[in-house]
Enzyme design. Structure first.
Site, PDB file in Angstrom:
ATOM      1  N   CYS A 124     -64.868 -66.197  14.522  1.00 40.23           N
ATOM      2  CA  CYS A 124     -66.238 -66.441  14.058  1.00 40.23           C
ATOM      3  C   CYS A 124     -66.362 -66.027  12.596  1.00 40.23           C
ATOM      4  CB  CYS A 124     -67.269 -65.770  14.959  1.00 40.23           C
ATOM      5  SG  CYS A 124     -67.033 -64.005  15.257  1.00 40.23           S
ATOM      6  N   ARG A 125     -67.273 -65.101  12.272  1.00 49.65           N
ATOM      7  CA  ARG A 125     -67.570 -64.839  10.858  1.00 49.65           C
ATOM      8  C   ARG A 125     -66.749 -63.715  10.241  1.00 49.65           C
ATOM      9  NH1 ARG A 125     -73.504 -65.675  12.720  1.00 49.65           N
ATOM     10  NH2 ARG A 125     -73.952 -67.782  11.939  1.00 49.65           N
TER      11      ARG A 125
END
Length: 218
Positions: A180-181
């Site tokens: 993800c981030r």
């Protein structure tokens, strides 16, 4: 002359303190971490963070005053973006320093991984080897706008909220690697448990796309 030196010292440190003060807030750090992924509107940021547009806008103005973010005007809307890649480097370094100096952070991360049953995260070199061997199916869990801005090579975009609807599309004969981030993002850990429960062999990659790109270009 000594007084002039002291005045100079205080003046220059005061300018550095402005940056430090702008970073000393959870909401503003979350905003900066989101903007590492790419430009966003204030509405997008507010929705992602879970705050009102007014509160998000006030924090953006503080970051703008510190020259950490800037406005990009489009025909019908305005987006905010980081003023330079050095801000991305600053956020990455800040996380690294916190991981090394704050045992509470490591404890929180370890407890969360145990609760979610997530596997050991892959290093950049380990993921690179898997991608070279074509033995993995790489899934980017971020929203589509972040994926379109930049993503890991060969990654397939399945936003976290949509993952349950796409399980049937995932290959059973490959290891699923989710990301993800970055290191402070929880989605990859939670998604890995859901995939494991669904019968997939799964691994996580917890560094950001920017961190990957930095290492690949060095």
């Amino acid at each position: 002359m000594e007084e002039q030196i002291l005045q100079y010292r205080d003046a220059v440190y005061e300018q550095v303190v402005k940056v430090g003060k702008s970073l000393g807030n959870v909401t503003r750090l979350r905003i900066l971490d989101l903007l590492v992924q790419g430009p966003k509107t204030v509405e997008n940021l507010a929705n992602t963070i879970g705050l009102s547009v007014a509160t998000t806008s006030r924090n953006l103005q503080i970051l703008k005053k510190a020259r950490l973010v800037e406005i990009e005007r489009h025909k019908n809307f305005v987006t905010y973006r980081l003023t330079s890649d050095q801000i991305k480097q600053l956020i990455s370094l800040l996380v690294t320093v916190a991981e090394q100096s704050q045992p509470e952070l490591a404890a929180i991360q370890t407890t969360f991984k145990q609760q979610t049953g997530s596997p050991q995260a892959l290093t950049i070199s380990a993921l690179k080897a898997k991608l070279t061997a074509e033995s993995t199916y790489l899934v980017d869990l971020r929203p589509n706008d972040e994926y379109e801005t930049q993503h890991l090579p060969g990654a397939h975009n399945i936003p976290y909220d949509e993952l349950p609807q796409h399980l049937a599309e995932l290959p059973q004969d490959k290891e699923i690697v989710v990301y993800c981030r970055g290191r402070l993002c929880a989605y990859a850990n939670v998604a890995s448990q859901a995939l494991h429960d669904a019968g997939f062999k799964v691994a996580t990659f917890n560094q950001s796309v920017w961190e990957w790109n930095q290492l690949m270009s060095s």
